[in-house]
Enzyme design. Structure first.
Site, short mmCIF file in Angstrom:
data_model
loop_
_atom_site.label_atom_id
_atom_site.label_comp_id
_atom_site.label_asym_id
_atom_site.label_seq_id
_atom_site.Cartn_x
_atom_site.Cartn_y
_atom_site.Cartn_z
CB CYS A 130 0.74 6.32 4.46
SG CYS A 130 2.14 5.33 4.18
CG HIS A 238 -0.36 1.29 4.54
ND1 HIS A 238 0.02 0.51 3.66
CD2 HIS A 238 0.44 2.49 4.61
CE1 HIS A 238 0.92 1.23 2.72
NE2 HIS A 238 1.29 2.17 3.73
#
Length: 333
Positions: A130, A238
């Site tokens: 990710c 994130h």
């Protein structure tokens, strides 16, 4: 886009359920949809495009039917066992685990960056980590325009990257409890400079994933890369501070213009008005956001960027479904 038959492996997990949501959001054109999970989850009901699907137990016979693409997000051990079985039966597996990412025979793909890698697939395609995915969407245009010598990653990663246990630890921690079901220390009110296990060189597995996957996706083993990955007490998205040494001189305005015209990227860079990418704003969306673009005055051709994306959508489910869309568009199915 022609309709195909799909399978979702790990359909009751966090990414699996997001697969179903993204398929719906993007109106992905499937005919039949099969949902698989562990024996424990078999019999559960999931929904996609307003239709209910009963989850089946994943077995070696699950792919003995007309399935074109299988989206896997059930962990590395499941992928290692079942992806080759599916592939042997003509199913194209798009796998969200780390099991196949560094296999030289398996394409590791971010569709905005290296869609050409799909052309040589052998029915298994890897979805990158990710934190790697969101960086690649921004770094690829810079590589093409200016070349890259060195990258320094510092990541601030949401607990959803650890799955339901990470979310549980934060939820409970915010209530004053610290179950430690996922992390070595309490995550609420804390930052943990450890994501995954430590390796012999002192880096965590997560940090080495970013280093090695970047080289593979950007097709440059000479890149100098270092990384520090930190788990922070937020649920989704994130954030990354990325320092890059480019090969050629640049102007900041030109970098911003490049970002404005890069596929999948949204520029948010107006510091005078406190405009920059935020994890809270990125959550639930698919683009990669970039801002805080500024020159690194400590070295020639250095630049700093702040990159944010939803780790469960673009960092996992959306990227995998974009891979499927790209394969259909290129007649690779």
């Amino acid at each position: 886009m022609k309709k195909i038959n799909l399978a979702v492996v790990g359909a009751t997990g966090m990414v699996g359920r997001t697969f179903l949501k993204v398929l719906e959001d993007r109106n992905f054109p499937f005919d039949k949809l099969y949902c698989f999970a562990s024996k424990k989850s078999a019999g559960e009901v999931v929904t996609c495009k307003g239709k209910e699907y009963i989850v089946e137990e994943l077995t070696e016979a699950s792919f003995d039917r007309d399935i074109d693409i299988a989206l896997f997000s059930a962990g590395g051990n499941i992928s290692l066992k079942f992806a080759p079985i599916a592939a042997s039966k003509g199913v194209v597996v798009i796998d969200n685990s780390s099991a196949w990412r560094m296999d030289p025979a398996v394409p590791l793909v971010v569709p905005e960056v290296n869609p050409h890698a799909l052309e040589n697939h052998r029915n298994i395609i890897a979805n990158p980590n990710c934190s790697t995915i969101q960086a690649m969407v921004v770094l690829k245009p810079l590589q093409e325009q200016y070349g890259i010598n060195r990258i320094v990653y510092s990541t601030y990663q949401a607990v959803s990257g650890s799955g339901v246990k990470g979310v549980y630890d934060l939820e409970e921690g915010l209530k004053g409890n610290n179950p430690l079901s996922c992390y070595a220390h309490p995550i609420a009110g804390n930052c943990l400079p450890q994501i995954d296990v430590f390796e012999a060189n002192g880096y965590t597995k997560e940090e080495m994933k970013m280093i090695n996957e970047t080289k593979k996706i950007l097709e440059d083993d000479t890149l100098k890369i270092t990384a520090t990955a930190v788990r922070v007490p937020i649920f989704y998205s994130h954030s990354e501070s990325v320092n890059i040494e480019l090969k050629k001189p640049f102007e900041i305005d030109a970098i911003k213009t490049l970002m404005q015209h890069s596929k999948g990227v949204v520029l948010q860079d107006d510091p005078d008005n406190a405009v920059y990418p935020l994890a809270a704003s990125a959550a639930g969306t698919d683009p990669v956001y970039v801002g805080r673009i500024r020159r690194d005055e400590s070295l020639d051709n250095g630049i700093n960027l702040w990159i944010v994306a939803d780790n469960i959508r673009k960092g996992a489910a959306t990227n995998a479904i974009q891979i499927a869309e790209t394969m259909i568009e290129r007649n690779l199915i």
